[in-house]
Design a protein around this motif. Structure first.
Motif, PDB file in Angstrom:
ATOM      1  N   ALA A   1      -1.695  22.017 -34.142  1.00 16.64           N
ATOM      2  CA  ALA A   1      -1.842  20.743 -34.850  1.00 16.64           C
ATOM      3  C   ALA A   1      -3.318  20.354 -34.859  1.00 16.64           C
ATOM      4  O   ALA A   1      -4.107  20.879 -34.075  1.00 16.64           O
ATOM      5  CB  ALA A   1      -1.025  19.667 -34.145  1.00 16.64           C
ATOM      6  N   HIS A   2      -3.684  19.436 -35.753  1.00 16.38           N
ATOM      7  CA  HIS A   2      -5.044  18.871 -35.695  1.00 16.38           C
ATOM      8  C   HIS A   2      -4.936  17.360 -35.770  1.00 16.38           C
ATOM      9  O   HIS A   2      -3.996  16.822 -36.359  1.00 16.38           O
ATOM     10  CB  HIS A   2      -5.938  19.438 -36.804  1.00 16.38           C
ATOM     11  N   HIS A   3      -5.900  16.687 -35.154  1.00 15.76           N
ATOM     12  CA  HIS A   3      -5.835  15.225 -35.121  1.00 15.76           C
ATOM     13  C   HIS A   3      -6.958  14.565 -35.905  1.00 15.76           C
ATOM     14  O   HIS A   3      -7.046  13.341 -35.948  1.00 15.76           O
ATOM     15  CB  HIS A   3      -5.787  14.715 -33.665  1.00 15.76           C
TER      16      HIS A   3
ATOM     17  N   ASP B   1     -11.253  19.438 -35.776  1.00 14.83           N
ATOM     18  CA  ASP B   1     -12.157  19.674 -36.912  1.00 14.83           C
ATOM     19  C   ASP B   1     -11.547  20.542 -38.013  1.00 14.83           C
ATOM     20  O   ASP B   1     -12.268  21.209 -38.757  1.00 14.83           O
ATOM     21  CB  ASP B   1     -13.494  20.268 -36.431  1.00 14.83           C
ATOM     22  N   GLU B   2     -10.215  20.490 -38.144  1.00 13.81           N
ATOM     23  CA  GLU B   2      -9.547  21.339 -39.143  1.00 13.81           C
ATOM     24  C   GLU B   2     -10.008  21.018 -40.557  1.00 13.81           C
ATOM     25  O   GLU B   2     -10.189  21.905 -41.382  1.00 13.81           O
ATOM     26  CB  GLU B   2      -8.020  21.173 -39.045  1.00 13.81           C
ATOM     27  N   GLU B   3     -10.192  19.715 -40.810  1.00 10.79           N
ATOM     28  CA  GLU B   3     -10.489  19.299 -42.192  1.00 10.79           C
ATOM     29  C   GLU B   3     -11.870  19.743 -42.675  1.00 10.79           C
ATOM     30  O   GLU B   3     -12.162  19.667 -43.859  1.00 10.79           O
ATOM     31  CB  GLU B   3     -10.351  17.777 -42.333  1.00 10.79           C
ATOM     32  N   ILE B   4     -12.724  20.184 -41.745  1.00 11.16           N
ATOM     33  CA  ILE B   4     -14.036  20.676 -42.182  1.00 11.16           C
ATOM     34  C   ILE B   4     -14.155  22.182 -41.933  1.00 11.16           C
ATOM     35  O   ILE B   4     -15.241  22.727 -41.821  1.00 11.16           O
ATOM     36  CB  ILE B   4     -15.195  19.900 -41.511  1.00 11.16           C
TER      37      ILE B   4
ATOM     38  N   VAL C   1       0.761  12.253 -43.385  1.00  6.44           N
ATOM     39  CA  VAL C   1       1.350  13.572 -43.660  1.00  6.44           C
ATOM     40  C   VAL C   1       0.391  14.687 -43.217  1.00  6.44           C
ATOM     41  O   VAL C   1       0.826  15.769 -42.835  1.00  6.44           O
ATOM     42  CB  VAL C   1       1.779  13.708 -45.142  1.00  6.44           C
ATOM     43  N   ASP C   2      -0.893  14.400 -43.224  1.00  2.18           N
ATOM     44  CA  ASP C   2      -1.902  15.410 -42.855  1.00  2.18           C
ATOM     45  C   ASP C   2      -2.735  14.915 -41.683  1.00  2.18           C
ATOM     46  O   ASP C   2      -3.828  14.410 -41.879  1.00  2.18           O
ATOM     47  CB  ASP C   2      -2.777  15.715 -44.074  1.00  2.18           C
ATOM     48  N   MET C   3      -2.286  15.174 -40.434  1.00  3.92           N
ATOM     49  CA  MET C   3      -0.967  15.619 -40.032  1.00  3.92           C
ATOM     50  C   MET C   3      -0.490  14.910 -38.787  1.00  3.92           C
ATOM     51  O   MET C   3       0.105  15.483 -37.922  1.00  3.92           O
ATOM     52  CB  MET C   3      -0.928  17.130 -39.810  1.00  3.92           C
ATOM     53  N   LYS C   4      -0.767  13.611 -38.722  1.00  4.22           N
ATOM     54  CA  LYS C   4      -0.412  12.898 -37.485  1.00  4.22           C
ATOM     55  C   LYS C   4       1.099  12.822 -37.275  1.00  4.22           C
ATOM     56  O   LYS C   4       1.580  12.821 -36.133  1.00  4.22           O
ATOM     57  CB  LYS C   4      -1.079  11.531 -37.464  1.00  4.22           C
TER      58      LYS C   4
ATOM     59  N   LEU D   1       1.853  22.695 -37.769  1.00  5.66           N
ATOM     60  CA  LEU D   1       2.463  21.393 -38.050  1.00  5.66           C
ATOM     61  C   LEU D   1       1.896  20.681 -39.273  1.00  5.66           C
ATOM     62  O   LEU D   1       2.036  19.470 -39.403  1.00  5.66           O
ATOM     63  CB  LEU D   1       2.309  20.484 -36.826  1.00  5.66           C
ATOM     64  N   GLU D   2       1.261  21.426 -40.176  1.00  9.09           N
ATOM     65  CA  GLU D   2       0.804  20.809 -41.426  1.00  9.09           C
ATOM     66  C   GLU D   2       2.010  20.296 -42.191  1.00  9.09           C
ATOM     67  O   GLU D   2       3.134  20.758 -41.993  1.00  9.09           O
ATOM     68  CB  GLU D   2       0.060  21.839 -42.294  1.00  9.09           C
ATOM     69  N   GLY D   3       1.784  19.320 -43.064  1.00  2.69           N
ATOM     70  CA  GLY D   3       2.861  18.776 -43.877  1.00  2.69           C
ATOM     71  C   GLY D   3       3.529  19.872 -44.703  1.00  2.69           C
ATOM     72  O   GLY D   3       2.902  20.886 -45.034  1.00  2.69           O
TER      73      GLY D   3
HETATM   74 ZN   LIG Z   1      -4.044  19.202 -42.180  1.00 11.02          ZN
END
Ligand SMILES: [Zn+2]
Length: 372
Positions: free
Chosen positions: A77-79, A139-142, A106-109, A164-166
């Motif tokens: 997962a990423h926060h 830092d998944e989004e970057i 949804v992305d992704m809490k 655990l991505e949407g």
């Molecule tokens: Zn994500």
């Protein structure tokens, strides 16, 4: 089992609200650290273990590890989110008519909250979490520059990587993802007065125009390869021949071969104007997650969903990358889109469907029980 998971829903939602209210844009390391501390506290309460904390170049990641043996099942997962601080004021947390809204839901809490409660449910049911690890990165989004080594280290040799991505459209699990590459191309020309002596200049904006068209021709839609010029800029003032320009390019490819073909073409780009020069930075970020790697795991999920009466599952290959690309590239069976069902990731209408949280969390419980 669905009833047991349903009993956890109020607490799961309360946890999700806390997570969403704790804004965590990837670029803000202080905010990401605050979010990691919240997850450490929540996770310890729900799961009874203190996570290992990692700070890599200032970015906060967590690993909740169960048992002392090797990891067999990795939950990923990423926060961090794409939403800047203050987004909550414009897109507030809400649960209305069965729809949960808020930045990063949804992305992704939601997927993260579901993972924590799925693991807690396994324990409630008397199961063991030995060999399970929940890795939560910041830092998944970057593109996961600081978490990638950590992900690979935790994924090596595991039986399954559950991401655990949407979910995809209509709740589809993601069994394939395109690879992503990013480039930034600097163009250097020569400035001159646009009125006095334009002929002395080398126009970086004109070179940029050639470059955009050249890059645009590299895509092969039939193969699923897109090469998209994105952010571009040139020049300084309206009466100066531009001395510099910049072009950013986003590349998506279904196969490693295509990704490498485009990489070679990018590095071979040559200027069209005499005297102009190009500097290409960047390269392959995430390798493709090819569909075959997930086939057995997806079949297991289908069988478990049937057994638990969770409704039919569907699968889909998608364009966006995730950290699942990294684990799939190690040869680890990787199933993605196991988080919330909803839509609008990175967009104003980001949302999660409330009535899908329980069945999807139950699917996670069943997967962890079957695989661990
Ligand atoms: Zn994500």
């Amino acid at each position: 089992m669905v009833d047991e998971v349903a009993g956890r829903l109020p607490q799961l939602l309360a946890d999700l609200e806390l997570l969403v209210r704790c804004e965590s844009p990837s670029a803000d390391l202080t905010a990401v650290a605050r979010s990691a501390e919240l997850i450490a506290t929540l996770g310890a309460e729900r799961l009874g273990v203190t996570p290992e904390r990692f700070a890599v170049d200032g970015c906060s990641h967590l690993a909740f590890r169960f048992g002392t043996g090797p990891v067999r099942v990795l939950l990923l997962a990423h926060h961090d989110t794409v939403w800047p601080i203050g987004s909550l004021a414009v897109h507030p947390w809400s649960v209305t008519d069965g729809v949960i809204r808020g930045p990063g839901t949804v992305d992704m809490k939601a997927g993260l909250a579901m993972a924590v409660h799925a693991l807690a449910a396994v324990v409630d049911r008397g199961g063991s979490l030995d060999g399970v690890c929940l890795l939560v990165t910041g830092d998944e989004e970057i593109g996961s520059p600081t978490s990638r080594p950590l992900i690979e280290e935790h994924a090596r040799g595991v039986r399954a990587s559950l991401v655990l991505e949407g979910a995809g459209p209509r709740g589809a699990l993601k069994t394939g993802r395109k690879g992503t590459s990013w480039y930034r191309i600097g163009v250097t020309g020569r400035a001159a007065h646009a009125g006095g002596e334009p002929e002395k200049g080398i126009n970086a904006a004109v070179e940029l125009a050639h470059l955009i068209l050249a890059v645009n021709r590299m895509g092969v839609p039939e193969l699923g390869t897109s090469v998209t010029p994105t952010v571009a800029s040139a020049g300084t003032t309206t009466n100066t021949v531009p001395a510099a320009a910049v072009l950013n390019v986003d590349v998506r490819a279904r196969t490693g071969a295509e990704q490498e073909r485009v990489d070679a073409a990018m590095l071979a780009l040559a200027p069209a104007l005499p005297g102009a020069s190009l500097a290409v930075e960047g390269g392959i970020n995430r390798p493709p997650m090819e569909q075959s790697g997930a086939a057995d795991l997806y079949a297991t999920a289908v069988r478990l969903a049937e057994r638990e009466g969770l409704g039919p599952l569907t699968e889909r290959s998608v364009g966006g990358g995730s950290d699942g690309n990294f684990t799939a590239a190690l040869g680890v069976p990787t199933l993605d889109g196991l988080g919330a069902v909803g839509g609008g990731a990175h967009a104003a209408d980001e949302h999660v469907l409330l009535d899908r949280i329980v069945p999807r969390t139950a699917l996670l419980v069943a997967l962890v029980e079957a695989l661990a």
